[in-house]
Design a protein around this motif. Structure first.
Motif, short mmCIF file in Angstrom:
data_model
loop_
_atom_site.label_atom_id
_atom_site.label_comp_id
_atom_site.label_asym_id
_atom_site.label_seq_id
_atom_site.Cartn_x
_atom_site.Cartn_y
_atom_site.Cartn_z
N HIS A 107 4.43 -34.05 -49.56
CA HIS A 107 5.65 -34.46 -50.22
C HIS A 107 5.32 -35.00 -51.66
O HIS A 107 5.17 -36.01 -51.96
CB HIS A 107 6.24 -35.79 -49.41
N MET A 129 12.11 -38.76 -53.54
CA MET A 129 12.17 -37.51 -54.22
C MET A 129 11.23 -37.23 -55.18
O MET A 129 11.06 -36.18 -55.98
CB MET A 129 13.61 -37.28 -55.00
N PRO A 182 11.41 -33.21 -49.43
CA PRO A 182 11.40 -34.44 -50.46
C PRO A 182 10.11 -34.48 -51.23
O PRO A 182 9.20 -34.35 -50.75
CB PRO A 182 11.75 -35.54 -49.60
N ALA A 183 10.44 -34.60 -52.48
CA ALA A 183 9.24 -34.78 -53.41
C ALA A 183 8.59 -33.58 -53.83
O ALA A 183 7.60 -33.53 -54.76
CB ALA A 183 8.24 -35.68 -53.10
N LYS A 240 11.36 -39.65 -37.66
CA LYS A 240 11.51 -38.67 -38.83
C LYS A 240 10.25 -37.72 -38.70
O LYS A 240 10.51 -36.70 -39.20
CB LYS A 240 11.24 -39.46 -40.09
N GLY A 279 20.73 -31.11 -57.07
CA GLY A 279 21.45 -32.49 -57.12
C GLY A 279 20.70 -33.29 -57.86
O GLY A 279 21.65 -34.06 -58.70
N GLY A 280 19.63 -33.03 -57.85
CA GLY A 280 18.50 -34.28 -58.87
C GLY A 280 18.74 -33.85 -60.21
O GLY A 280 18.88 -34.68 -60.99
N GLY A 339 12.66 -22.00 -48.74
CA GLY A 339 14.02 -22.00 -47.87
C GLY A 339 14.23 -23.33 -47.24
O GLY A 339 14.92 -23.29 -46.32
N VAL A 340 13.25 -24.30 -47.34
CA VAL A 340 13.50 -25.60 -46.56
C VAL A 340 13.21 -26.61 -47.68
O VAL A 340 12.44 -26.59 -48.68
CB VAL A 340 12.42 -25.65 -45.46
N TYR A 341 14.01 -27.78 -47.57
CA TYR A 341 14.14 -28.97 -48.48
C TYR A 341 12.79 -29.74 -48.10
O TYR A 341 12.71 -30.26 -46.90
CB TYR A 341 15.41 -29.87 -48.32
N ASN A 400 20.68 -32.53 -51.27
CA ASN A 400 21.28 -32.43 -52.82
C ASN A 400 22.73 -33.38 -53.17
O ASN A 400 22.79 -33.96 -54.03
CB ASN A 400 21.54 -30.93 -53.31
N CYS A 452 1.80 -37.99 -45.32
CA CYS A 452 2.94 -37.40 -46.05
C CYS A 452 2.78 -36.81 -47.15
O CYS A 452 3.34 -35.65 -47.49
CB CYS A 452 4.01 -38.46 -45.75
N VAL A 453 2.22 -37.52 -47.97
CA VAL A 453 2.02 -37.07 -49.71
C VAL A 453 1.52 -35.88 -49.64
O VAL A 453 1.39 -35.33 -50.90
CB VAL A 453 1.37 -38.23 -50.32
N ILE A 503 21.58 -36.88 -53.10
CA ILE A 503 20.87 -37.13 -54.65
C ILE A 503 21.79 -37.35 -55.63
O ILE A 503 21.65 -38.05 -56.36
CB ILE A 503 19.69 -36.41 -54.55
N MET A 559 12.26 -30.74 -57.60
CA MET A 559 13.96 -31.03 -57.83
C MET A 559 14.89 -29.95 -57.86
O MET A 559 14.64 -29.06 -58.21
CB MET A 559 13.99 -31.46 -59.41
N GLY A 560 15.82 -30.24 -56.94
CA GLY A 560 17.12 -29.50 -56.70
C GLY A 560 18.15 -29.60 -57.74
O GLY A 560 18.10 -30.45 -58.31
#
Lengths: 552, 219
Positions: A493, B35, A508-509, A292, A515-516, A504-506, B158, A489-490, B161, A512-513
């Motif tokens: 993240h 997340m 994580p953490a 990853k 989808g979330g 412009g880049v996802y 997305n 990481c944190v 999630i 919230m996008g």
């Protein structure tokens, strides 16, 4: 995809080859060790075994064998202090740009060109001297350790008799240099050769870069895993490889990655000084986390995680320079020096100087992160700035949509510096000039200094000046920490993590996008439905019980 | 027709179900950590657990899919309209008035029409959405050379999630519905395998003769 599969296969085969190489090396050790790493002992050359009266005399001796060396050097930025940025076409380089530190070289030559790779460049309006003997071979090749350049002699070394109080470019009290000893000692550049200029940029230890300080002369492992003698014990030129005296690595045109590293044949020559040139883009191993982490390398520069902070090891870097307050004097008209920042190694750094204004310092500084494709645009002295906003002395190119861009760490220098309030252009200053009646450091008069600076370069200056807030970005590439000290990481993240400003880049953490948000809404509605449904059922049960009771 | 305790959930069926429970809870716990909804475990550990749990679940699903199609069990999930309005009416109205559940479980048809429809949707919409987006996310390295890879990663994440919270909502409703008619009554068959279903006399005779272990003695 196929490329990656091949790369994995190549890695496997390379590991077998490597194992074989170790075996072969072990076999070699029984042979008598080589006595010298070179075939030429310069202390045995007659032409060097004599006293020299000046730097150029030494160079002349060098050129008697290395006939093309000066010509090579004179084609490099170390000599020309001029660089045409290939993407923007802007003509950059020390002799042209205005930065957020001392400003401009022009007019202040004797002081600024003390770090030039030559002797006697006293007027940067003209190209550096055309005379091959003016190249300073010793600055880069002396290994005697006692060669130095004086800080105000346009690149010349302090020679006997040394002016009392004179200093070298590192700020040390100057000593008379033995040129003969230096000439006989020459070798490949050491960290000291590079560091004597590059660790002291901006007028002092680590002032400018943030990741280049005197700590790197002999860094602990925790500060620099490559340069530490407990680590790889590497020299600057191990990465900054050189061809024809052109040294790779530039902050005007940075290699944010080396995209062909994993397809290059083993042992093939490379002149790119990027992390993945040696480490490839997939250096993290084959664990779940390692794979990853490898997924990050197409977007995140190695430096962003592996240099968790800069100005480590006890030497601070200047993070703010406010020229607007310079010039305040004591009641007796004497210049003021106020210390007040004690850095990790105990040395005091100034917070106010009449000559330079207010400073702020930082150690273990968290970098500023930005998308970067390696190109920069400068606010050039002949371009108008927008005085209603903070001016970016150099603005960074790159964005998430560009595959060549990486999220890169920077030192973001805050400046406040002079500009022409009528033409809205950055102003040239004249600061250095012990005997002039216009230099700021002698007379503390901005009007005179800026007028003299403009006059010197022939700039059209209105005479009306103000001070503008600026940012200047310095790529952070040195002080790579051991892997165990890489960022957790944190650090990125989390919601207010280091990537908070990166678009412009996802991450994580990182926030919230859609989808979330939508998902949580669905879940909450489901939960409310359950609660409502359960409540109605209980009402029903209660009602039936009531009814039953009445009837009963 | 008689009500008999019949083994309707085979051992594999039950292992599938409970392992799926554990893995989905694990995925939800670690996924919400990734997340950033909680910080109960370190991010790095959450990524490892999430990835490994997902891979185990994928293997389990592969086995389950194989099992469904090689046994008759896939037929349990064919949607049927018959009885659907009654079941919907029951949950929306009858349940508040203390009515009996209108559906009588059968051996060959252990899910009520609404249940069957929901499970089918889960199997052909939600689960594929989550594992396809999850695999796409996991295998980023193979498509990262595409243009606009960062944009597509955002889309993939997305979708993943959104699908995850939809699955979580299903789990919530699923567990809640167990309370209608008695939580224990509903959970027990998934542990023992035996459930009270309607069995025809012929079937009863068949079980008694051929599969006695599937029929629990009465009383």
């Amino acid at each position: 995809m196929a490329q990656r599969a091949w790369a994995i296969a190549a890695l496997f085969s390379a590991s077998f080859l490597w194992a074989g190489g170790v075996w072969a090396q072990t076999g070699m050790e029984s042979i008598v060790p080589q006595l010298s790493g070179t075939t030429a002992d310069h202390s045995k050359f007659e032409v060097l075994r004599k006293p020299f009266a000046s730097g150029p005399e030494v160079t002349q001796a060098c050129l008697s064998c290395h006939t093309e060396a000066s010509d090579q050097v004179m084609h490099t930025v170390h000599w020309q202090w001029e660089y045409t940025q290939p993407e923007t076409g802007q003509i950059l380089g020390k002799s042209n740009v205005i930065n957020s530190f001392c400003g401009n070289v022009a007019g202040n030559e004797a002081r600024c060109t003390s770090c030039h790779a030559g002797y006697g460049w006293t007027d940067v309006r003209q190209p550096a001297p055309d005379d091959p003997t003016q190249v300073d071979c010793l600055a880069c090749h002396d290994t005697s350790g006692q060669y130095a350049k004086q800080d105000n002699q346009a690149g010349n070394p302090p020679l006997d008799p040394v002016t009392p109080g004179a200093k070298t470019i590192t700020g040390a009290l100057a000593w008379p240099v033995n040129l003969s000893e230096a000439a006989q000692s020459v070798g490949m550049p050491t960290n000291e050769n590079c560091g004597n200029c590059h660790f002291y940029g901006g007028g002092g230890d680590n002032v400018k870069h943030g990741d280049l300080s005197s700590v790197l002369f002999d860094p602990p492992l925790a500060v620099d895993v490559h340069m530490s003698s407990d680590g790889a014990n590497m020299t600057c030129v191990d990465c900054h490889v050189t061809e024809d005296h052109v040294i790779n690595g530039s902050r005007y045109d940075t290699n944010v990655s080396d995209p062909h590293a994993d397809t290059r044949a083993p042992g093939a020559a490379s002149d790119v000084a990027a992390c993945d040139s040696c480490h490839t883009a997939t250096p993290h191993g084959n664990s779940v986390v390692g794979l990853k982490l490898n997924d990050h390398t197409d977007r995140v520069a190695c430096e962003s995680c592996h240099i968790p902070a800069f100005a480590r090891g006890g030497v601070a870097t200047k993070t703010l320079w406010d020229w607007s307050t310079a010039g305040r004097l004591t009641a007796e008209g004497k210049p003021i020096t106020e210390n007040g920042y004690t850095q990790g190694n105990g040395v005091e750094r100034g917070l106010y100087l009449s000559t330079k204004g207010d400073f702020a310092w930082g150690e273990n500084v968290v970098p500023y992160y930005a998308w970067f494709d390696g190109n920069v645009s400068y606010s050039q002295p002949d371009e108008a700035i927008n005085p209603s906003a903070r001016v970016e002395i150099n603005s960074l190119h790159g964005d998430a949509g560009d595959a060549a861009s990486r999220i890169f760490p920077f030192k973001r220098m805050e400046g406040r510096q002079a500009y022409d309030t009528i033409s809205n252009r950055l102003a040239f200053n004249l600061v250095y000039g012990p005997k002039s009646d216009t230099a700021f450091w002698t007379n503390f008069d901005w009007a005179k200094s800026l007028q003299a600076g403009a006059d010197y370069v022939g700039d059209d200056y209105s005479g009306s000046y103000g001070f503008i807030d600026t940012y200047m970005y310095w790529p952070i590439t040195h002080m790579v920490a051991p892997a165990r000290d890489a960022l957790d990481c944190v650090e990125c993240h989390k919601s207010d993590g280091r990537m908070a400003m990166i678009a412009g880049v996802y991450v994580p953490a990182g926030g919230m996008g859609l989808g979330g948000k939508l998902g949580i809404l669905i879940f909450v509605l489901g939960a409310l439905g359950v609660v409502g449904h359960a409540a109605l059922r209980m009402v029903g049960v209660a009602r039936r019980k009531n009814k039953g009771a009445k009837h009963g | 027709m008689a009500e008999r305790l019949v083994k309707v959930y085979s051992r594999f069926n039950r292992i599938w179900h409970w392992l799926q429970v554990v893995l989905i809870l694990m995925l939800f716990f670690t996924g919400t950590r990734i997340m950033g909804l909680h910080t109960l475990i370190p991010f790095e550990g959450a990524v490892t657990l999430h990835t490994l749990s997902a891979l185990v679940l994928l293997v389990l699903w592969a086995f389950a899919t194989f099992w469904l199609f090689t046994t008759e069990n896939w037929k349990q999930f064919i949607p049927r309209y018959k009885g659907l309005p009654q079941v919907i009416r029951f949950y929306a109205w009858g349940v508040f008035r203390g009515e009996e559940h209108p559906y009588q479980k059968a051996y060959h048809r252990r899910h009520n029409p609404l249940q069957a429809l929901t499970y089918l949707a889960l199997k052909i919409v939600l689960f594929p959405a989550i594992w396809m987006s999850g695999l796409a996310y996991l295998l980023y390295t193979f498509w990262s050379p595409l243009d606009d890879q960062s944009f597509w990663l955002m889309v993939v994440a997305n979708i993943h999630i959104l699908a995850a919270f939809s699955v979580a909502t299903f789990v919530l409703l699923h567990v809640y519905l167990l309370t209608i008619g008695g939580f224990r009554v509903h959970v027990r068959p998934m542990i023992s395998g035996f459930e009270e279903v309607e069995v025809s006399a012929e079937a009863e005779a068949y079980f008694a003769a051929e599969k006695p272990e599937r029929l629990k003695a009465e009383g």
